[in-house]
Design a protein around this motif. Structure first.
Motif, PDB file in Angstrom:
ATOM      1  N   LYS A 219      16.014  15.193  -3.163  1.00  0.00           N
ATOM      2  CA  LYS A 219      16.463  14.239  -4.166  1.00  0.00           C
ATOM      3  C   LYS A 219      17.919  14.544  -5.126  1.00  0.00           C
ATOM      4  CE  LYS A 219      15.022  11.295  -7.877  1.00  0.00           C
ATOM      5  NZ  LYS A 219      13.773  10.959  -8.996  1.00  0.00           N
ATOM      6  N   HIS A 220      17.577  16.070  -5.400  1.00  0.00           N
ATOM      7  CA  HIS A 220      18.690  16.408  -6.240  1.00  0.00           C
ATOM      8  C   HIS A 220      20.151  16.603  -5.388  1.00  0.00           C
ATOM      9  CE1 HIS A 220      16.269  17.487  -9.727  1.00  0.00           C
ATOM     10  NE2 HIS A 220      15.777  18.265  -9.040  1.00  0.00           N
ATOM     11  N   LEU A 221      19.771  16.942  -4.238  1.00  0.00           N
ATOM     12  CA  LEU A 221      20.770  16.956  -3.259  1.00  0.00           C
ATOM     13  C   LEU A 221      21.455  15.763  -2.948  1.00  0.00           C
ATOM     14  CD1 LEU A 221      22.877  18.331  -1.016  1.00  0.00           C
ATOM     15  CD2 LEU A 221      20.994  18.100   0.488  1.00  0.00           C
ATOM     16  N   GLU A 222      20.749  14.751  -2.595  1.00  0.00           N
ATOM     17  CA  GLU A 222      21.372  13.072  -2.763  1.00  0.00           C
ATOM     18  C   GLU A 222      21.869  12.830  -3.760  1.00  0.00           C
ATOM     19  OE1 GLU A 222      18.200  10.519  -1.231  1.00  0.00           O
ATOM     20  OE2 GLU A 222      17.373  11.706  -0.010  1.00  0.00           O
ATOM     21  N   GLU A 223      21.368  12.956  -5.275  1.00  0.00           N
ATOM     22  CA  GLU A 223      22.099  12.604  -6.378  1.00  0.00           C
ATOM     23  C   GLU A 223      23.228  13.528  -6.481  1.00  0.00           C
ATOM     24  OE1 GLU A 223      19.154  13.316  -9.178  1.00  0.00           O
ATOM     25  OE2 GLU A 223      17.681  11.774  -8.798  1.00  0.00           O
ATOM     26  N   LYS A 224      23.342  14.960  -6.287  1.00  0.00           N
ATOM     27  CA  LYS A 224      24.710  15.637  -6.471  1.00  0.00           C
ATOM     28  C   LYS A 224      25.602  15.090  -5.547  1.00  0.00           C
ATOM     29  CE  LYS A 224      25.016  18.900  -8.880  1.00  0.00           C
ATOM     30  NZ  LYS A 224      25.709  19.243 -10.223  1.00  0.00           N
ATOM     31  N   ALA A 225      25.453  14.850  -4.493  1.00  0.00           N
ATOM     32  CA  ALA A 225      26.528  14.723  -3.512  1.00  0.00           C
ATOM     33  C   ALA A 225      27.108  13.108  -3.834  1.00  0.00           C
ATOM     34  CB  ALA A 225      25.728  14.624  -2.067  1.00  0.00           C
ATOM     35  N   LYS A 226      26.062  12.333  -4.135  1.00  0.00           N
ATOM     36  CA  LYS A 226      26.750  10.707  -4.431  1.00  0.00           C
ATOM     37  C   LYS A 226      27.555  11.071  -5.730  1.00  0.00           C
ATOM     38  CE  LYS A 226      23.678   7.691  -3.793  1.00  0.00           C
ATOM     39  NZ  LYS A 226      22.638   6.579  -3.741  1.00  0.00           N
ATOM     40  N   ARG A 227      27.259  11.858  -6.828  1.00  0.00           N
ATOM     41  CA  ARG A 227      27.857  12.009  -8.062  1.00  0.00           C
ATOM     42  C   ARG A 227      29.429  12.512  -7.497  1.00  0.00           C
ATOM     43  NH1 ARG A 227      23.054  13.282 -11.020  1.00  0.00           N
ATOM     44  NH2 ARG A 227      23.510  15.496 -10.596  1.00  0.00           N
ATOM     45  N   GLU A 228      29.415  13.263  -6.984  1.00  0.00           N
ATOM     46  CA  GLU A 228      30.565  13.917  -6.491  1.00  0.00           C
ATOM     47  C   GLU A 228      31.446  13.314  -5.189  1.00  0.00           C
ATOM     48  OE1 GLU A 228      30.859  18.263  -6.144  1.00  0.00           O
ATOM     49  OE2 GLU A 228      29.419  18.375  -7.726  1.00  0.00           O
ATOM     50  N   ALA A 229      30.900  12.118  -4.829  1.00  0.00           N
ATOM     51  CA  ALA A 229      31.462  11.367  -3.735  1.00  0.00           C
ATOM     52  C   ALA A 229      31.541  11.998  -2.365  1.00  0.00           C
ATOM     53  CB  ALA A 229      32.784  10.633  -4.429  1.00  0.00           C
ATOM     54  N   LYS A 230      30.520  12.594  -2.098  1.00  0.00           N
ATOM     55  CA  LYS A 230      30.659  13.451  -0.894  1.00  0.00           C
ATOM     56  C   LYS A 230      29.283  13.408  -0.120  1.00  0.00           C
ATOM     57  CE  LYS A 230      32.788  17.455  -3.304  1.00  0.00           C
ATOM     58  NZ  LYS A 230      32.671  18.898  -3.436  1.00  0.00           N
ATOM     59  N   THR A 231      29.562  13.708   1.144  1.00  0.00           N
ATOM     60  CA  THR A 231      28.369  13.705   1.861  1.00  0.00           C
ATOM     61  C   THR A 231      27.489  14.870   1.568  1.00  0.00           C
ATOM     62  OG1 THR A 231      29.179  14.815   3.652  1.00  0.00           O
ATOM     63  CG2 THR A 231      29.516  12.467   4.009  1.00  0.00           C
ATOM     64  N   GLN A 232      26.452  14.810   2.098  1.00  0.00           N
ATOM     65  CA  GLN A 232      25.270  15.950   1.727  1.00  0.00           C
ATOM     66  C   GLN A 232      25.904  17.080   2.431  1.00  0.00           C
ATOM     67  OE1 GLN A 232      21.109  14.941   1.994  1.00  0.00           O
ATOM     68  NE2 GLN A 232      21.722  12.700   1.224  1.00  0.00           N
ATOM     69  N   THR A 233      26.218  17.030   3.698  1.00  0.00           N
ATOM     70  CA  THR A 233      26.991  17.812   4.357  1.00  0.00           C
ATOM     71  C   THR A 233      28.112  18.658   3.718  1.00  0.00           C
ATOM     72  OG1 THR A 233      26.098  17.028   6.447  1.00  0.00           O
ATOM     73  CG2 THR A 233      27.973  18.575   6.643  1.00  0.00           C
ATOM     74  N   GLN A 234      29.119  17.835   3.002  1.00  0.00           N
ATOM     75  CA  GLN A 234      30.191  18.050   2.487  1.00  0.00           C
ATOM     76  C   GLN A 234      29.699  19.054   1.241  1.00  0.00           C
ATOM     77  OE1 GLN A 234      32.082  14.246   2.129  1.00  0.00           O
ATOM     78  NE2 GLN A 234      33.516  14.859   3.577  1.00  0.00           N
ATOM     79  N   TYR A 235      28.801  18.425   0.467  1.00  0.00           N
ATOM     80  CA  TYR A 235      28.272  19.107  -0.635  1.00  0.00           C
ATOM     81  C   TYR A 235      27.825  20.568  -0.384  1.00  0.00           C
ATOM     82  CZ  TYR A 235      25.870  19.746  -5.197  1.00  0.00           C
ATOM     83  OH  TYR A 235      25.811  20.541  -6.315  1.00  0.00           O
ATOM     84  N   ILE A 236      27.071  20.658   0.623  1.00  0.00           N
ATOM     85  CA  ILE A 236      26.469  21.998   1.005  1.00  0.00           C
ATOM     86  C   ILE A 236      27.464  22.930   1.514  1.00  0.00           C
ATOM     87  CG2 ILE A 236      24.891  23.322   2.491  1.00  0.00           C
ATOM     88  CD1 ILE A 236      22.713  20.988   2.098  1.00  0.00           C
ATOM     89  N   GLU A 237      28.429  22.492   2.259  1.00  0.00           N
ATOM     90  CA  GLU A 237      29.469  23.455   2.753  1.00  0.00           C
ATOM     91  C   GLU A 237      30.329  23.831   1.766  1.00  0.00           C
ATOM     92  OE1 GLU A 237      31.711  20.542   5.497  1.00  0.00           O
ATOM     93  OE2 GLU A 237      30.674  21.221   7.184  1.00  0.00           O
ATOM     94  N   ASP A 238      30.734  22.824   0.587  1.00  0.00           N
ATOM     95  CA  ASP A 238      31.249  23.244  -0.350  1.00  0.00           C
ATOM     96  C   ASP A 238      30.847  24.606  -1.377  1.00  0.00           C
ATOM     97  OD1 ASP A 238      33.393  21.640   0.393  1.00  0.00           O
ATOM     98  OD2 ASP A 238      32.881  20.092  -1.380  1.00  0.00           O
TER      99      ASP A 238
END
Length: 81
Positions: free
Chosen positions: A15-34
């Motif tokens: 859930k945190h991953l989904e929320e963080k990625a959404k807030r940063e306008a990234k996919t979950q993959t992009q968020y983790i890669e970053d």
């Protein structure tokens, strides 16, 4: 080239991953890669700073009135930022 990886998260982390990625306008993959790339860069920076500390304490770094240690320290710190 991309490689598919599957990870299992507990519900709260997912859930945190989904929320963080959404807030940063990234996919979950992009968020983790970053996050991974940021971590790698911080490791490299830490290694550079460790090497700088060793250089800073080297007796060969001070020649006469010119303090090479200080010059190299300033340059390295600017580069590390």
């Amino acid at each position: 080239m991309t490689i598919r990886k599957n990870f299992n998260f507990n519900e709260e982390t997912a859930k945190h991953l989904e929320e963080k990625a959404k807030r940063e306008a990234k996919t979950q993959t992009q968020y983790i890669e970053d996050l991974i790339e940021k971590d790698i860069q911080e490791e490299k920076r830490a290694k550079r700073l460790t090497a700088l500390e060793k250089l800073k304490n080297s007796p060969a770094a001070n020649i006469g009135d010119i303090d090479i240690r200080e010059m190299r320290t300033e340059k390295a710190l600017k580069h590390a930022q």
